[in-house]
Design a protein around this motif. Structure first.
Motif, mmCIF file in Angstrom:
data_model
loop_
_atom_site.group_PDB
_atom_site.id
_atom_site.type_symbol
_atom_site.label_atom_id
_atom_site.label_comp_id
_atom_site.label_asym_id
_atom_site.label_seq_id
_atom_site.Cartn_x
_atom_site.Cartn_y
_atom_site.Cartn_z
ATOM 1 N N THR A 177 -24.693 34.388 -14.867
ATOM 2 C CA THR A 177 -23.470 33.697 -14.461
ATOM 3 C C THR A 177 -23.359 32.341 -15.140
ATOM 4 O O THR A 177 -22.289 31.952 -15.629
ATOM 5 C CB THR A 177 -23.447 33.537 -12.928
ATOM 6 N N ARG A 178 -24.449 31.606 -15.203
ATOM 7 C CA ARG A 178 -24.430 30.298 -15.858
ATOM 8 C C ARG A 178 -24.202 30.429 -17.358
ATOM 9 O O ARG A 178 -23.491 29.610 -17.959
ATOM 10 C CB ARG A 178 -25.739 29.556 -15.569
ATOM 11 N N ALA A 179 -24.780 31.449 -17.971
ATOM 12 C CA ALA A 179 -24.553 31.666 -19.401
ATOM 13 C C ALA A 179 -23.093 32.001 -19.677
ATOM 14 O O ALA A 179 -22.513 31.556 -20.677
ATOM 15 C CB ALA A 179 -25.464 32.778 -19.914
ATOM 16 N N ALA A 180 -22.489 32.788 -18.798
ATOM 17 C CA ALA A 180 -21.069 33.112 -18.950
ATOM 18 C C ALA A 180 -20.209 31.864 -18.780
ATOM 19 O O ALA A 180 -19.241 31.652 -19.518
ATOM 20 C CB ALA A 180 -20.667 34.181 -17.941
ATOM 21 N N ARG A 181 -20.559 31.035 -17.818
ATOM 22 C CA ARG A 181 -19.805 29.789 -17.617
ATOM 23 C C ARG A 181 -19.893 28.909 -18.860
ATOM 24 O O ARG A 181 -18.884 28.328 -19.286
ATOM 25 C CB ARG A 181 -20.359 29.039 -16.405
ATOM 26 N N ARG A 214 -23.785 30.560 -3.981
ATOM 27 C CA ARG A 214 -24.259 29.212 -3.653
ATOM 28 C C ARG A 214 -24.741 28.481 -4.907
ATOM 29 O O ARG A 214 -24.443 27.295 -5.096
ATOM 30 C CB ARG A 214 -25.411 29.326 -2.635
ATOM 31 N N ALA A 215 -25.467 29.182 -5.754
ATOM 32 C CA ALA A 215 -26.086 28.549 -6.922
ATOM 33 C C ALA A 215 -25.103 28.300 -8.057
ATOM 34 O O ALA A 215 -25.398 27.521 -8.969
ATOM 35 C CB ALA A 215 -27.244 29.420 -7.427
ATOM 36 N N THR A 216 -23.950 28.959 -8.010
ATOM 37 C CA THR A 216 -23.017 28.888 -9.149
ATOM 38 C C THR A 216 -21.623 28.408 -8.753
ATOM 39 O O THR A 216 -20.720 28.441 -9.586
ATOM 40 C CB THR A 216 -22.882 30.261 -9.826
ATOM 41 N N GLY A 217 -21.452 27.953 -7.514
ATOM 42 C CA GLY A 217 -20.130 27.536 -7.084
ATOM 43 C C GLY A 217 -19.129 28.671 -7.069
ATOM 44 O O GLY A 217 -17.960 28.479 -7.431
#
Length: 314
Positions: A177-181, A214-217
């Motif tokens: 998810t963070r990599a996609a963001r 929670r971890a990624t908003g």
């Protein structure tokens, strides 16, 4: 060029189909060799490209005939660094394969999309480890670094979104998810569960979805379940608020456990009619679940039954 990246049409609630179990279909029904279940390996020559086009056309035709949307999911579940190494791909060759996979879907969308059947191009990310066993669980930071390169290629190639299929643990899902963001891409997270409805790590589906949010908003566009039979997870689905984040199902044809499927030498394709009815029952309970397809053991017959049963339930 991405067409739907900033307005994913499946979020409007209309019915969207996906394809079925691409690897099991190509291996058991088409007789193709897919080392390590790596469908992207077919992109190495024109014969393989045509086999993939035939597969996607057959499934997209069901959406066209029924006036539903369709998710064109790239054949890249195994097209990440560790699996590429096993197959002898350099990093540059792997990048090229991921681009080719998205390019192929652009060609198919140009050919097949209609006003009644919008077709969304998804870059498929698979787990670093086995799809049934999390093995050594990465930290979210390690997972972001590992999956980031493939996701950046998808973004540059014009995919509409990223879908992480068969996620076995929350850390890897958070990293994807963070990599996609970081690549400014919408992302969908699809967890696999065991026969008790829990992730292979023992986390409940509710705990996993809430932890990623929670971890990624709440960055994922939505969540899915794949690579499990409806009888494995239907009892854990309920009316709590977390369920609104679950919008998609790609179930296995077989009721067997992951361990049993690993040991099986023949394909268990279950009962397509029964599977369609089970999807219909889930749709009646949870009408917001609108992205429907298949996973291991399923083929176009299952998608036809799922589509027919769920259109009746709408």
């Amino acid at each position: 060029m991405a067409k739907y990246r900033h307005h994913l049409p499946q979020l409007n609630g209309d019915l969207f189909l996906t394809d079925a179990g691409i690897e099991t279909t190509l291996i058991f029904h088409e007789g193709l060799d897919l080392p390590y279940f790596a469908a992207f390996h077919l992109l190495k020559d024109e014969e393989g490209r045509q086999a993939l086009k035939k597969y996607f056309r057959r499934h997209a035709a069901i959406a066209r005939e029924n006036g539903t949307g369709f998710i064109l999911e790239s054949a890249t579940w195994r097209a990440s660094a560790d699996w590429g190494d096993k197959l002898g791909y350099s990093a540059q060759e792997l990048d090229a394969a991921n681009r080719k996979a998205i390019d192929l879907l652009h060609e198919l969308r140009e050919e097949l999309e209609t006003d009644r059947s919008p077709m969304v191009i998804s870059g498929c990310v698979g787990p670093r480890g086995d799809g049934y066993d999390p093995g050594k669980v990465m930290s979210p930071e390690e997972a972001e670094a590992y999956h980031g390169r493939q996701i950046r290629v998808f973004a540059e190639a014009g995919a509409d979104l990223v879908t992480a299929i068969t996620m076995t643990n929350t850390n890897e899902a958070i990293g994807v998810t963070r990599a996609a963001r970081a690549a400014d891409m919408p992302v969908v997270i699809s967890f696999t569960v065991e026969t008790d409805g829990r992730l292979p790590t023992g986390e409940s589906l509710k705990e996993a979805i809430e932890a990623v949010d929670r971890a990624t908003g709440r960055r994922p566009a939505y969540f899915m379940i794949n690579c499990a039979h409806p009888t494995h997870f239907e009892s854990v689905l309920n009316g709590e608020s977390w369920m609104q984040r679950l919008r998609g199902i790609r179930a296995n044809a077989s009721k067997r456990s992951h361990a049993e499927l690993d040991e099986a030498e023949e394909l268990d394709d279950g009962d397509p009619v029964e599977l369609g009815a089970q999807y219909r029952d889930l749709r009646r309970r949870f009408g917001h679940i609108n992205v429907l397809g298949g996973c291991c053991g399923t083929d176009h017959r299952h998608i036809e039954q799922i589509c027919g049963a769920c259109r009746q339930a709408a």
